[in-house]
Design an enzyme around this catalytic site. Structure first.
Site, PDB file in Angstrom:
ATOM      1  CG  HIS A   1     -13.006 -12.250  -4.312  1.00  0.00           C
ATOM      2  ND1 HIS A   1     -14.324 -11.929  -4.477  1.00  0.00           N
ATOM      3  CD2 HIS A   1     -12.396 -11.120  -3.884  1.00  0.00           C
ATOM      4  CE1 HIS A   1     -14.509 -10.652  -4.169  1.00  0.00           C
ATOM      5  NE2 HIS A   1     -13.353 -10.135  -3.805  1.00  0.00           N
TER       6      HIS A   1
HETATM    7  C1  UD1 Z   1      -8.897  -7.059  -4.164  1.00  0.00           C
HETATM    8  C2  UD1 Z   1      -9.469  -6.148  -3.081  1.00  0.00           C
HETATM    9  C3  UD1 Z   1     -10.909  -6.542  -2.789  1.00  0.00           C
HETATM   10  C4  UD1 Z   1     -11.730  -6.592  -4.072  1.00  0.00           C
HETATM   11  C5  UD1 Z   1     -11.050  -7.502  -5.076  1.00  0.00           C
HETATM   12  C6  UD1 Z   1     -11.815  -7.543  -6.371  1.00  0.00           C
HETATM   13  C7  UD1 Z   1      -7.840  -5.362  -1.394  1.00  0.00           C
HETATM   14  C8  UD1 Z   1      -7.396  -5.496   0.006  1.00  0.00           C
HETATM   15  N1  UD1 Z   1      -8.742  -6.277  -1.825  1.00  0.00           N
HETATM   16  O1  UD1 Z   1      -8.855  -8.383  -3.638  1.00  0.00           O
HETATM   17  O2  UD1 Z   1     -11.481  -5.583  -1.911  1.00  0.00           O
HETATM   18  O3  UD1 Z   1     -13.018  -7.074  -3.769  1.00  0.00           O
HETATM   19  O4  UD1 Z   1      -9.719  -7.002  -5.300  1.00  0.00           O
HETATM   20  O5  UD1 Z   1     -11.357  -8.566  -7.207  1.00  0.00           O
HETATM   21  O6  UD1 Z   1      -7.413  -4.466  -2.068  1.00  0.00           O
HETATM   22  N2  UD1 Z   1      -3.958 -12.154  -8.572  1.00  0.00           N
HETATM   23  C9  UD1 Z   1      -3.697 -12.603  -9.846  1.00  0.00           C
HETATM   24  N3  UD1 Z   1      -3.865 -11.731 -10.890  1.00  0.00           N
HETATM   25  C10 UD1 Z   1      -4.252 -10.441 -10.716  1.00  0.00           C
HETATM   26  C11 UD1 Z   1      -4.487  -9.987  -9.409  1.00  0.00           C
HETATM   27  C12 UD1 Z   1      -4.346 -10.845  -8.349  1.00  0.00           C
HETATM   28  O7  UD1 Z   1      -3.347 -13.741 -10.049  1.00  0.00           O
HETATM   29  O8  UD1 Z   1      -4.389  -9.719 -11.720  1.00  0.00           O
HETATM   30  C13 UD1 Z   1      -3.837 -13.100  -7.441  1.00  0.00           C
HETATM   31  C14 UD1 Z   1      -2.512 -13.040  -6.751  1.00  0.00           C
HETATM   32  O9  UD1 Z   1      -2.207 -14.334  -6.332  1.00  0.00           O
HETATM   33  C15 UD1 Z   1      -2.784 -12.175  -5.542  1.00  0.00           C
HETATM   34  C16 UD1 Z   1      -4.216 -12.549  -5.216  1.00  0.00           C
HETATM   35  O10 UD1 Z   1      -4.833 -12.799  -6.483  1.00  0.00           O
HETATM   36  O11 UD1 Z   1      -1.899 -12.413  -4.485  1.00  0.00           O
HETATM   37  C17 UD1 Z   1      -4.985 -11.476  -4.491  1.00  0.00           C
HETATM   38  O12 UD1 Z   1      -4.954 -10.242  -5.220  1.00  0.00           O
HETATM   39  P1  UD1 Z   1      -5.093  -8.858  -4.429  1.00  0.00           P
HETATM   40  O13 UD1 Z   1      -5.105  -7.721  -5.381  1.00  0.00           O
HETATM   41  O14 UD1 Z   1      -4.101  -8.791  -3.309  1.00  0.00           O
HETATM   42  O15 UD1 Z   1      -6.504  -8.963  -3.725  1.00  0.00           O
HETATM   43  P2  UD1 Z   1      -7.915  -9.482  -4.263  1.00  0.00           P
HETATM   44  O16 UD1 Z   1      -8.210 -10.757  -3.577  1.00  0.00           O
HETATM   45  O17 UD1 Z   1      -7.972  -9.451  -5.743  1.00  0.00           O
END
Ligand code: UD1
Length: 355
Positions: free
Chosen positions: A206
């Site tokens: 991820h």
């Molecule tokens: C975040 C953390 C990372 C951690 C990871 C655990 C930061 C910079 N990164 O990364 O350190 O290892 O969480 O999972 O804070 N999305 C969904 N549903 C959700 C949440 C996210 O669909 O409930 C999708 C969205 O398209 C979003 C993308 O995932 O844009 C990324 O989510 P985000 O919270 O920005 O970062 P993670 O990759 O989850």
């Protein structure tokens, strides 16, 4: 009585929060929980609260996804008022996500005491958003709770030894408790996945560096599809979305994409796997603690002990990933670099002492 306000928002933080909430309750501490809403899918958030017995958040900000600036900024704006109302003796922040940084900034600007749990981890890769978050948080916080001696050495090298206490790793607490629970319950996930006797590898990918560039993602997918046994990819929404946009099929050859798992199911699936392939920080360590060989799809790791002790290898190219998967099982070790599964009690003690 001290009041601790935990600010969490993303999946790994809920896991770390579970033993802290339990230890705070046992110590009679007034503990409040603020959920930023960084993760909002039930499989990335609600199931952790219900499975791990975490009390419902006192405040939920519902921030959701966005660019780093949008997401962190939106949290920051909301947290100012929320933290002011809660009047914490310390704001407890976890790990290295955007939620960690936002809570730290809001608290220090309001002259509140900040405790950073999982302080001192470093990848020394300044392209990683998590590296920015953890360095900035460590330098702003008042009390730095390090999970390992290596983490404490990093803090010392940065002039932060005076604020550092080594408490061990709270993820070990929750992992051991969950492992014992699932072993008591028996029954693995394999029948549900319809796999044969050759077993399976468990995969999670991820990190932005691995998912957001289609050529890089295709290289990883290609390698996993060529594995010598089925590879179950627990697809985080980020990798699922990027693969869809790039037209990359996550179910082909040996590779099979599945939804992310609830924590007890993840532990069960890890226990049953021949090996784990991941770019997650937490899962590398969980693999080590469960003594499942791990291949980490990154150029560096914060959890160097897993590599030094032979249970984790770093892999970048497709051939390196495949070589990692098929390498012989490492020799058993009795070292416990991540503590004894009782770190959360020490966290609460260290906070009370410091306050
Ligand atoms: C975040 C953390 C990372 C951690 C990871 C655990 C930061 C910079 N990164 O990364 O350190 O290892 O969480 O999972 O804070 N999305 C969904 N549903 C959700 C949440 C996210 O669909 O409930 C999708 C969205 O398209 C979003 C993308 O995932 O844009 C990324 O989510 P985000 O919270 O920005 O970062 P993670 O990759 O989850």
């Amino acid at each position: 009585m001290s009041r601790i306000v935990s600010v969490v928002g993303a999946r790994p933080q809920f896991v770390k929060l579970a033993p802290i909430a339990q230890a705070a309750r046992a110590a009679g501490i007034d503990h409040r929980i603020v959920h930023t809403g960084q993760h909002y899918d039930p499989l990335l958030s609600d199931v952790f609260f219900s499975d791990l017995g975490i009390p419902a958040p006192d405040v939920h900000l519902g921030i959701g996804s966005g660019t780093h600036g949008q997401q962190t900024g939106a949290m920051l704006a909301e947290l100012d008022g929320v933290l002011a109302d809660l009047e914490p003796d310390t704001v407890l922040v976890y790990g290295d996500t955007n939620s960690t940084l936002a809570a730290t900034l809001s608290a220090v600007k309001q002259h509140m005491h900040v405790t950073h749990l999982e302080a001192g981890l470093r990848s020394f890769n300044r392209r990683m958003p998590e590296e920015h978050n953890r360095v900035l948080t460590d330098h702003a916080a008042d009390l730095l709770l390090a999970p390992t001696h290596v983490a404490a050495e990093h803090l010392r090298d940065e002039g932060l030894a005076g604020r550092t206490v080594v408490v061990g790793d709270v993820m070990t607490d929750v992992l051991f408790a969950t492992r014992d629970r699932v072993l008591r319950e028996g029954a693995g996930l394999v029948p549900q996945w319809g796999l044969g006797a050759e077993g399976y590898y468990l995969a999670t990918i991820h990190r932005a560096d691995n998912t957001d560039n289609p050529t890089r993602l295709a290289e990883i997918v290609e390698a996993l599809a060529a594995a010598d046994a089925p590879v179950i990819l627990l697809a985080h929404p980020r990798v699922a979305a990027r693969a869809r946009e790039a037209g990359i099929d996550l179910t082909r050859g040996a590779l099979r994409a599945r939804d992310p798992l609830a924590y007890p199911d993840l532990v069960r699936a890890a226990l049953g796997a021949r090996g784990i392939v991941t770019d997650s920080g937490g899962l590398q360590k969980e693999a080590f603690l469960l003594r499942v060989p791990c291949t980490t799809v990154r150029d560096e790791t914060e959890w160097v002990e897993t590599v030094d002790l032979g249970w984790n290898v770093l892999a970048h190219t497709g051939p390196q990933i495949l070589a990692g998967l098929t390498r012989p099982r490492p020799t058993d070790v009795s070292a416990t670099p991540y503590g004894d599964g009782r770190a959360a009690g020490r966290v609460i003690e260290a906070i009370e002492l410091h306050l």
